[in-house]
Design an enzyme around this catalytic site. Structure first.
Site, short mmCIF file in Angstrom:
data_model
loop_
_atom_site.label_atom_id
_atom_site.label_comp_id
_atom_site.label_asym_id
_atom_site.label_seq_id
_atom_site.Cartn_x
_atom_site.Cartn_y
_atom_site.Cartn_z
N HIS A 1 0.83 -1.20 0.00
CA HIS A 1 0.00 0.00 0.00
C HIS A 1 0.86 1.25 0.00
O HIS A 1 0.53 2.25 -0.65
CB HIS A 1 -0.92 0.00 1.23
CG HIS A 1 -2.19 -0.74 0.99
ND1 HIS A 1 -2.72 -1.63 1.86
CD2 HIS A 1 -3.03 -0.70 -0.06
CE1 HIS A 1 -3.84 -2.13 1.38
NE2 HIS A 1 -4.05 -1.58 0.20
N CYS B 1 -6.64 -0.28 -22.91
CA CYS B 1 -6.84 0.06 -21.50
C CYS B 1 -5.79 -0.55 -20.59
O CYS B 1 -5.90 -0.48 -19.38
CB CYS B 1 -8.25 -0.32 -21.05
SG CYS B 1 -8.57 -2.09 -21.13
C1 PEP Z 1 -4.88 -5.68 -19.10
O1 PEP Z 1 -4.69 -6.90 -19.02
O2 PEP Z 1 -4.19 -4.91 -19.80
C2 PEP Z 1 -5.97 -5.06 -18.34
C3 PEP Z 1 -6.33 -3.80 -18.52
O3 PEP Z 1 -6.57 -5.83 -17.39
P1 PEP Z 1 -5.93 -6.13 -15.95
O4 PEP Z 1 -4.63 -5.37 -15.84
O5 PEP Z 1 -6.94 -5.70 -14.95
O6 PEP Z 1 -5.74 -7.61 -16.02
#
Ligand code: PEP
Ligand code: MG
Length: 543
Positions: A184, A492
């Site tokens: 954290h 993302c």
């Molecule tokens: C990814 O895999 O790039 C993603 C956005 O999902 P997570 O990091 O939550 O697995």
């Protein structure tokens, strides 16, 4: 004194040039666990209550992730089960301090012995609670740390509440003998932009004098030579200029030098992450990691609670699109009672949509809450870890069934767009097999599955990255497919927030990124220096 280099683990980027600094004493050292207080049971009750009150006062000054850390500690302190062994030991004749320390040490040891780095990193939260209560038993907690400007704080370990109550001087940093980049405190340091290196070893505690702390490289150079100091000074000045520039760009739409518009959306882990953020600085929300706030069995089936969370995010966005990902539990994100207890290889096992389809009771609740939230704003629903077209079809059928049931019951609802994440090479190689309304590339997992390199191990990171030509080729393929069929392709994964990777991602054809909110300015600043029009032509997907 000769220059000396110590190599630890990078926990939060930033460069600090300053003096090594150790706090005079630590709260724990003030407590004498062997001393009896007369009425030990009452003393321990009082100390737990005072520690809780001190944390509650601290909580009032915090929000977002910081509030969550302290709120979790308060919840632990309020849990009678945690203190029960200590009160039993007191009843058997032990003094309050020793009883509490032993009970908490057993808890800490159990967390430290976990196979999972996430749980190991939680041990420090219990150390924090232990020491706060011990300090109260010995007559009151010590005051907050006051870290001087440009000081490099040396400590064996730092508790989250110590971090949060400390006053951090300008340009200060943290160098810890122990610690973990997933703790954290590391997360909090990244949130505040404080440089931090962990795992430097116990010898770091005996050092003093001038030093250079490099939070990106994970190094500490003691008594640096003049040439190194001068180079560091130049880098610090340029990093400061970069931060000032990023703050200016954060408020503007992302536009390349030659006028190509790029969507920069926010990625969040909890609705409270939006507190204090200006929606006008973002082109919506590109990823809500729902498994991080629905991480208890009772929340998984709490339709009203979920609806409130999704509606709150949509209200914040004020008409901008919001992409909510359905539960991506499993792998590094277990949920007790939901994810399988023992899998030989959890990252290749029951994760994301695979698990949702095996738990229709839980999945239906989430889809229902999402369909209801879609009545309040432009909601997009995104499925994680899709590998087979059938998974998308099955999820769509479940969503349609919930929409039909809501309509039959006269409950307000909408029909959210249904898209998929591209995290598995099987999807990236043949995206045309998936009738998704939009695609979002999860580069964190796409790298792990393309390059066969664990995203959990810092040591193996050099074996795979988004910059690997194979990964960029997959991203380009999906982007080209999206253009050809007129469906949005976004990204993302964390790569979207890395200024060093943004040019390659946009050159590969992406025009939409979702990033940690604090990184949006730096990403927009990079975009402003790029010429993208020549890569803006609709292209045919490679065959
Ligand atoms: C990814 O895999 O790039 C993603 C956005 O999902 P997570 O990091 O939550 O697995
Ligand atoms: Mg992923």
């Amino acid at each position: 004194m000769a220059e000396r280099l110590l190599v630890g683990v990078a926990a939060s980027p930033g460069l600090v040039s300053g003096r090594l600094w150790r706090p005079e004493s630590e709260a724990a050292s003030q407590a004498d666990p062997a001393a009896s207080t007369g009425d030990d049971e009452a003393a321990l009750h009082g100390a737990i209550a005072s520690a809780g009150q001190a944390l509650a006062a601290l909580l009032g000054e915090l929000d977002g992730d910081e509030a969550e850390v302290v709120g979790m500690q308060i919840a632990f302190l309020e849990d009678d089960e945690l203190a029960r062994p200590a009160f039993e030991a007191i009843a058997a004749g032990q003094p309050a301090g020793a009883a509490w320390a032993a009970a908490m040490d057993a808890e800490i040891a159990a967390y430290q012995a976990s196979d999972d780095e996430y749980f190991r990193a939680r041990a420090v939260d219990f150390q924090d609670i232990r020491d706060r209560v011990l300090a109260e038993l010995s007559g009151g907690a010590s005051g907050p740390l006051v870290v001087p400007d440009h000081a490099i704080l040396l400590a064996a370990e730092l508790r989250p509440s110590e971090f949060l109550s400390a006053r951090w001087g300008a340009g200060a940093g943290l160098a810890l003998a122990q610690g973990s980049p997933t703790s954290h405190v590391a997360m909090l340091a990244r949130g505040r932009g404080l440089a931090m290196v962990v795992g430097l070893g116990p010898e770091v505690l005996d050092l003093h004098g001038e030093a250079l702390l490099d939070g990106a490289e994970g190094t500490l150079v003691v008594a640096p030579e003049q040439g190194r100091l001068a180079a560091a000074g130049a880098r610090i000045a340029s990093e400061e200029a970069g931060r000032a520039q990023a703050a200016v760009y954060a408020a503007r739409p992302a536009l390349s030098r030659d006028g190509v518009r790029v969507a920069v959306q926010a990625t969040i882990a909890d609705p409270s992450d939006l507190d204090g953020l200006d929606p006008a600085h973002f082109d919506g929300i590109g990823l809500v990691r729902t498994e991080l706030f629905l991480d208890r069995p009772e929340r998984l089936t709490d339709e009203e609670g979920q609806l409130a969370a999704y509606a709150r995010i949509l209200a914040w966005a004020g008409g901008r699109p919001v992409t909510v990902r359905t539960l991506d539990a499993g792998g590094d994100k277990p949920i007790a009672g939901y994810t399988p207890a023992h899998e030989a290889n959890p990252f290749l096992g029951m994760r994301g949509i695979r698990l949702s389809l095996r738990h229709p009771d839980v999945f239906r609740v989430q889809l229902r809450a999402l369909a209801r939230a879609a009545a309040t704003g432009p909601l997009k629903v995104m499925l994680p870890m899709v590998t087979l077209p059938r998974e998308l079809a099955d999820a769509r059928a479940l969503l349609e069934a919930e929409i039909a049931a809501l309509a039959a019951a006269g409950v307000a609802h909408g029909r959210p767009a249904l898209g998929i994440m591209v995290e598995v090479p099987a999807v990236a190689i043949t995206p045309e097999r998936f009738d998704a309304e939009f695609f979002s590339i999860g580069s964190n997992d796409l790298v792990q599955y393309t390059c066969a390199v664990s995203r959990e191990e810092a040591a193996s990171a050099e074996l795979g990255s988004v910059a690997d030509p194979s990964v960029l080729a997959l991203i380009a393929r999906v982007a080209a497919h999206g253009r050809q069929v007129g469906r949005e392709v976004s990204l993302c994964g964390d790569a979207g927030g890395d200024p060093a990777l943004v040019p390659a991602l946009l050159t590969a054809g992406l025009r939409s990124l979702s990033v940690q909110p604090g990184l949006a300015g730096a990403v927009k600043a990079v975009i402003a220096g790029l010429d993208l029009a020549s890569t803006d032509e609709p292209s045919t997907p490679p065959s």
